[in-house]
Design a protein around this motif. Structure first.
Motif, mmCIF file in Angstrom:
data_model
loop_
_atom_site.group_PDB
_atom_site.id
_atom_site.type_symbol
_atom_site.label_atom_id
_atom_site.label_comp_id
_atom_site.label_asym_id
_atom_site.label_seq_id
_atom_site.Cartn_x
_atom_site.Cartn_y
_atom_site.Cartn_z
ATOM 1 N N LYS A 1 46.835 28.832 45.697
ATOM 2 C CA LYS A 1 47.315 29.448 46.936
ATOM 3 C C LYS A 1 47.186 30.970 46.883
ATOM 4 O O LYS A 1 47.438 31.589 45.854
ATOM 5 C CB LYS A 1 48.780 29.067 47.145
ATOM 6 N N PHE A 2 46.766 31.536 48.000
ATOM 7 C CA PHE A 2 46.684 32.995 48.136
ATOM 8 C C PHE A 2 47.865 33.467 48.968
ATOM 9 O O PHE A 2 48.091 32.969 50.072
ATOM 10 C CB PHE A 2 45.372 33.418 48.810
ATOM 11 N N GLU A 3 48.625 34.411 48.442
ATOM 12 C CA GLU A 3 49.809 34.894 49.143
ATOM 13 C C GLU A 3 49.453 35.702 50.386
ATOM 14 O O GLU A 3 50.153 35.647 51.385
ATOM 15 C CB GLU A 3 50.664 35.730 48.196
ATOM 16 N N THR A 4 48.371 36.468 50.294
ATOM 17 C CA THR A 4 47.976 37.306 51.421
ATOM 18 C C THR A 4 46.450 37.270 51.566
ATOM 19 O O THR A 4 45.732 36.867 50.645
ATOM 20 C CB THR A 4 48.389 38.786 51.206
ATOM 21 N N PHE A 5 45.995 37.694 52.718
ATOM 22 C CA PHE A 5 44.555 37.784 52.950
ATOM 23 C C PHE A 5 43.929 38.783 51.986
ATOM 24 O O PHE A 5 42.824 38.579 51.492
ATOM 25 C CB PHE A 5 44.262 38.197 54.398
ATOM 26 N N GLN A 6 44.647 39.865 51.665
ATOM 27 C CA GLN A 6 44.129 40.872 50.748
ATOM 28 C C GLN A 6 43.886 40.271 49.359
ATOM 29 O O GLN A 6 42.917 40.601 48.694
ATOM 30 C CB GLN A 6 45.076 42.070 50.643
ATOM 31 N N LYS A 7 44.755 39.365 48.926
ATOM 32 C CA LYS A 7 44.567 38.721 47.623
ATOM 33 C C LYS A 7 43.371 37.780 47.656
ATOM 34 O O LYS A 7 42.645 37.669 46.675
ATOM 35 C CB LYS A 7 45.837 37.997 47.196
ATOM 36 N N LEU A 8 43.166 37.125 48.776
ATOM 37 C CA LEU A 8 41.986 36.271 48.945
ATOM 38 C C LEU A 8 40.721 37.117 48.897
ATOM 39 O O LEU A 8 39.772 36.803 48.176
ATOM 40 C CB LEU A 8 42.062 35.514 50.270
ATOM 41 N N GLU A 9 40.715 38.218 49.638
ATOM 42 C CA GLU A 9 39.567 39.120 49.657
ATOM 43 C C GLU A 9 39.304 39.703 48.266
ATOM 44 O O GLU A 9 38.159 39.820 47.832
ATOM 45 C CB GLU A 9 39.803 40.238 50.676
ATOM 46 N N ALA A 10 40.357 40.038 47.550
ATOM 47 C CA ALA A 10 40.209 40.574 46.193
ATOM 48 C C ALA A 10 39.597 39.526 45.267
ATOM 49 O O ALA A 10 38.771 39.854 44.414
ATOM 50 C CB ALA A 10 41.560 41.040 45.659
ATOM 51 N N ARG A 11 39.990 38.276 45.438
ATOM 52 C CA ARG A 11 39.430 37.204 44.599
ATOM 53 C C ARG A 11 37.935 37.038 44.854
ATOM 54 O O ARG A 11 37.150 36.850 43.928
ATOM 55 C CB ARG A 11 40.174 35.886 44.861
ATOM 56 N N ILE A 12 37.541 37.106 46.103
ATOM 57 C CA ILE A 12 36.121 36.982 46.456
ATOM 58 C C ILE A 12 35.335 38.129 45.818
ATOM 59 O O ILE A 12 34.298 37.910 45.184
ATOM 60 C CB ILE A 12 35.943 36.946 47.985
ATOM 61 N N LYS B 1 36.170 39.811 43.229
ATOM 62 C CA LYS B 1 36.223 39.631 41.777
ATOM 63 C C LYS B 1 35.174 38.627 41.320
ATOM 64 O O LYS B 1 34.560 38.811 40.270
ATOM 65 C CB LYS B 1 37.626 39.168 41.363
ATOM 66 N N GLN B 2 34.925 37.585 42.103
ATOM 67 C CA GLN B 2 33.906 36.599 41.737
ATOM 68 C C GLN B 2 32.524 37.258 41.681
ATOM 69 O O GLN B 2 31.746 36.992 40.774
ATOM 70 C CB GLN B 2 33.901 35.425 42.711
ATOM 71 N N PHE B 3 32.221 38.113 42.653
ATOM 72 C CA PHE B 3 30.938 38.829 42.638
ATOM 73 C C PHE B 3 30.882 39.792 41.463
ATOM 74 O O PHE B 3 29.857 39.911 40.789
ATOM 75 C CB PHE B 3 30.698 39.562 43.961
ATOM 76 N N SER B 4 31.968 40.472 41.202
ATOM 77 C CA SER B 4 32.027 41.386 40.065
ATOM 78 C C SER B 4 31.801 40.623 38.764
ATOM 79 O O SER B 4 31.056 41.074 37.891
ATOM 80 C CB SER B 4 33.389 42.089 40.048
ATOM 81 N N ASN B 5 32.440 39.473 38.634
ATOM 82 C CA ASN B 5 32.277 38.652 37.430
ATOM 83 C C ASN B 5 30.839 38.180 37.270
ATOM 84 O O ASN B 5 30.313 38.159 36.152
ATOM 85 C CB ASN B 5 33.222 37.455 37.464
#
Length: 172
Positions: free
Chosen positions: A48-59, A61-65
């Motif tokens: 679960k993502f608490e906020t849209f910003q956390k969802l966007e950060a995860r996306i 982060k996946q590209f960064s990884n």
């Protein structure tokens, strides 16, 4: 080998969060046409993502990884240090049927535009070959072929003379 290794990394880092419609890997740049999965699909994989910003950060982060993992492996094999990718990451929203068609063609035609080959089908490191195949793929093959109206129309569209300026992606 590097292109195939990069695609394996894409399968690990990007495929869990995005559907891929087209790609092209070239010596000096890459193109990917993806659609981020729905929040409910992402929550099945990432929680679960608490906020849209956390969802966007995860996306992000996946590209960064993806880029970091590939760069570390590349640097190790070639005994080098430092960045491999320049920070020219761009994204554009695909908001029309016409743009969808144009971007798929643009990505597949890019090796012709840059003088690597004379025909998009001659470039091995592009998703164009997956559309004529029955092999398993992470591409959204049926959706893309359907967008063009069928496989014959997809192939016919990609046989047109290539003038990247005529594709004019900037007008959208």
């Amino acid at each position: 080998e590097n292109y195939l290794f990069f695609l394996k990394k894409v399968a690990i880092y990007i495929s869990p969060m995005a559907d891929t419609f087209a790609y092209c890997l070239m010596p000096n740049h890459i193109h990917f046409f993806i659609k981020i999965k729905s929040e409910s699909e992402l929550e099945l994989t990432f929680g679960k993502f608490e906020t849209f910003q956390k969802l966007e950060a995860r996306i992000s982060k996946q590209f960064s990884n993806l880029l970091s993992s590939y760069t570390q492996s590349y640097n190790k094999v070639y005994k080098r240090k430092g960045s491999l990718f320049t920070p020219n990451f761009k994204r554009k929203e695909v908001d029309s049927d016409d743009y969808f068609t144009r971007i798929v063609f643009y990505i597949h035609a890019n090796p012709v535009h840059h003088g690597f080959v004379k025909n998009p089908y001659d470039w091995k490191f592009s998703s164009i070959h997956s559309f004529n195949s029955e092999s398993k793929t992470l591409l959204q093959r049926n959706e893309v072929v359907g967008w063009f109206g069928g496989l014959k129309q997809f192939i016919d569209f990609h046989q047109q003379p290539i003038d990247i300026k005529a594709v004019n992606l900037d007008e959208f």
